[in-house]
Design a protein around this motif. Structure first.
Motif, PDB file in Angstrom:
ATOM      1  N   ARG A 189       8.542   8.612  -7.526  1.00  0.00           N
ATOM      2  CA  ARG A 189       7.638   7.556  -7.066  1.00  0.00           C
ATOM      3  C   ARG A 189       6.217   7.898  -7.490  1.00  0.00           C
ATOM      4  O   ARG A 189       5.775   9.051  -7.342  1.00  0.00           O
ATOM      5  CB  ARG A 189       7.745   7.448  -5.540  1.00  0.00           C
ATOM      6  CG  ARG A 189       6.644   6.648  -4.905  1.00  0.00           C
ATOM      7  CD  ARG A 189       6.958   6.233  -3.480  1.00  0.00           C
ATOM      8  NE  ARG A 189       5.766   6.004  -2.705  1.00  0.00           N
ATOM      9  CZ  ARG A 189       4.924   4.988  -2.858  1.00  0.00           C
ATOM     10  NH1 ARG A 189       5.144   4.080  -3.795  1.00  0.00           N
ATOM     11  NH2 ARG A 189       3.848   4.870  -2.105  1.00  0.00           N
ATOM     12  N   MET A 212       4.360   4.277   2.418  1.00  0.00           N
ATOM     13  CA  MET A 212       5.388   3.434   3.029  1.00  0.00           C
ATOM     14  C   MET A 212       6.785   3.526   2.406  1.00  0.00           C
ATOM     15  O   MET A 212       7.644   2.704   2.711  1.00  0.00           O
ATOM     16  CB  MET A 212       4.914   1.962   3.015  1.00  0.00           C
ATOM     17  CG  MET A 212       3.640   1.749   3.804  1.00  0.00           C
ATOM     18  SD  MET A 212       3.002   0.057   3.736  1.00  0.00           S
ATOM     19  CE  MET A 212       4.260  -0.835   4.637  1.00  0.00           C
ATOM     20  N   ASP A 217       3.809  -1.146  -6.977  1.00  0.00           N
ATOM     21  CA  ASP A 217       3.245  -2.345  -7.588  1.00  0.00           C
ATOM     22  C   ASP A 217       3.872  -2.593  -8.970  1.00  0.00           C
ATOM     23  O   ASP A 217       3.754  -1.747  -9.861  1.00  0.00           O
ATOM     24  CB  ASP A 217       1.728  -2.110  -7.720  1.00  0.00           C
ATOM     25  CG  ASP A 217       0.995  -3.305  -8.299  1.00  0.00           C
ATOM     26  OD1 ASP A 217       1.648  -4.263  -8.731  1.00  0.00           O
ATOM     27  OD2 ASP A 217      -0.252  -3.255  -8.326  1.00  0.00           O
ATOM     28  N   MET A 234       6.852  -3.014  -1.687  1.00  0.00           N
ATOM     29  CA  MET A 234       6.270  -2.204  -0.610  1.00  0.00           C
ATOM     30  C   MET A 234       7.224  -2.027   0.564  1.00  0.00           C
ATOM     31  O   MET A 234       7.865  -2.972   0.998  1.00  0.00           O
ATOM     32  CB  MET A 234       4.993  -2.880  -0.110  1.00  0.00           C
ATOM     33  CG  MET A 234       3.896  -2.872  -1.143  1.00  0.00           C
ATOM     34  SD  MET A 234       2.388  -3.633  -0.503  1.00  0.00           S
ATOM     35  CE  MET A 234       2.722  -5.339  -0.855  1.00  0.00           C
ATOM     36  N   THR A 260       0.391   4.995  -4.053  1.00  0.00           N
ATOM     37  CA  THR A 260      -0.914   5.224  -3.437  1.00  0.00           C
ATOM     38  C   THR A 260      -0.705   5.561  -1.968  1.00  0.00           C
ATOM     39  O   THR A 260       0.355   5.285  -1.391  1.00  0.00           O
ATOM     40  CB  THR A 260      -1.817   3.988  -3.559  1.00  0.00           C
ATOM     41  OG1 THR A 260      -1.205   2.894  -2.893  1.00  0.00           O
ATOM     42  CG2 THR A 260      -2.070   3.634  -5.012  1.00  0.00           C
TER      43      THR A 260
HETATM   44  O1  LIG Z   1       0.716   1.660  -4.202  1.00  0.00           O
HETATM   45  P1  LIG Z   1       2.136   1.680  -3.690  1.00  0.00           P
HETATM   46  O2  LIG Z   1       3.028   2.451  -4.565  1.00  0.00           O
HETATM   47  O3  LIG Z   1       2.669   0.275  -3.407  1.00  0.00           O
HETATM   48  O4  LIG Z   1       2.090   2.469  -2.276  1.00  0.00           O
HETATM   49  C1  LIG Z   1       1.311   2.144  -1.137  1.00  0.00           C
HETATM   50  O5  LIG Z   1       0.637   0.887  -1.219  1.00  0.00           O
HETATM   51  C2  LIG Z   1       1.321  -0.103  -0.424  1.00  0.00           C
HETATM   52  C3  LIG Z   1       0.414  -0.570   0.673  1.00  0.00           C
HETATM   53  O6  LIG Z   1      -0.755  -1.114   0.167  1.00  0.00           O
HETATM   54  C4  LIG Z   1       2.565   0.582   0.116  1.00  0.00           C
HETATM   55  O7  LIG Z   1       3.640   0.312  -0.747  1.00  0.00           O
HETATM   56  C5  LIG Z   1       2.148   2.032   0.119  1.00  0.00           C
HETATM   57  O8  LIG Z   1       3.182   2.970   0.144  1.00  0.00           O
END
Ligand SMILES: O=P(O)(O)O[C@H]1O[C@H](CO)[C@@H](O)[C@H]1O
Ligand SMILES: O=c1cc[nH]c(=O)[nH]1
Length: 235
Positions: free
Chosen positions: A87, A181, A21, A64, A90
């Protein structure tokens, strides 16, 4: 400037945190870094450079999924020569004893992504965290009194999937801790260029129990994870 990052050469540090994000990148820059400047606003995918405990460090949103993070990690390595990439993401837990807000260090990543199948043909490459970063993050977490989980995560190409429960139960049976992801792409590209990479993940929801955090909590309450990542990357 690279295709998707508007920084000049030298504006990005050799150590970087990578939240999915871009608003988490802004939050980290504003709350953890000093002498901060914003080097990227292309596509709203904010990137900042500042200092943490006197060390120069950057933070860059990745978006994402495997295709999006692959673009940023490739450009950060090839165009800006970034060496250490962590990284800060979440994930959704799939083990009963992994709770919302727990922090996971992704030792390895299992995936349904086509990325490595296209690269390696019939061979199953095993995307793996850098041991030094993993060790640093684990030791930092222990020093802070945190109960960290270390293990395999599932990097999925889909957030929404039909008949997901059977797959998640199978992965849980094989000790996979959680779903996210991006880690597969980060570890694979870092390996290709012999760079250090790690994914530190906060559990934002529990796939089996339905317990979850709000979007605001996801953006602002993951300070433990951020501190572990920052201290690991400068150690
Ligand atoms: O909070 P981030 O870092 O985006 O990570 C998780 O959140 C997103 C999905 O809501 C995907 O990118 C997943 O890997
Ligand atoms: O369930 C979840 C939570 C965060 N990220 C994911 O990819 N899945």
């Amino acid at each position: 400037m690279s295709t998707h990052i508007g920084a000049k050469k030298g504006e990005i540090a050799d150590k970087i945190l990578l939240p999915g994000d871009p608003l988490r990148a802004k939050y980290i820059a504003e709350n953890f870094l000093e002498d901060v400047s914003c080097y990227n606003e292309v596509r709203g995918m904010y990137g900042y450079t500042g200092t943490y405990k006197g060390e120069r460090i950057s933070v860059q949103g990745t978006g994402m999924g495997v295709p999006s993070i692959s673009i940023y990690v490739n450009e950060l390595i090839q165009e800006y020569d970034v060496q250490k990439l962590v990284r800060v993401g979440t994930c959704g837990a799939i083990q009963k004893d992994v709770k919302v807000r727990d922090v996971i260090l992704a030792q390895s990543s299992t995936s349904d992504s086509q990325m490595n199948r296209m690269v390696f043909g019939g061979i199953d490459f095993a995307p793996t965290a850098n041991f030094e970063l993993l060790k640093n993050a684990y030791e930092t977490g222990v020093e802070k009194g945190m109960k960290l989980r270390v293990g395999n995560v599932f990097t999925s190409d889909s957030f929404y999937r039909d008949n997901a429960l059977d797959l998640f139960k199978k992965l849980a049976e094989y000790q996979v801790l959680a779903i996210e992801m991006e880690a597969t792409a980060l570890y694979t590209i870092a390996a290709k260029y012999n760079r250090q990479a790690l994914a530190v993940l906060t559990v934002s929801d529990h796939v089996l129990t339905g317990e979850e955090t709000t979007a605001e909590e996801r953006q602002t309450t993951f300070n433990d994870m951020i501190e572990v990542a920052l201290d690991a990357v400068i150690k």
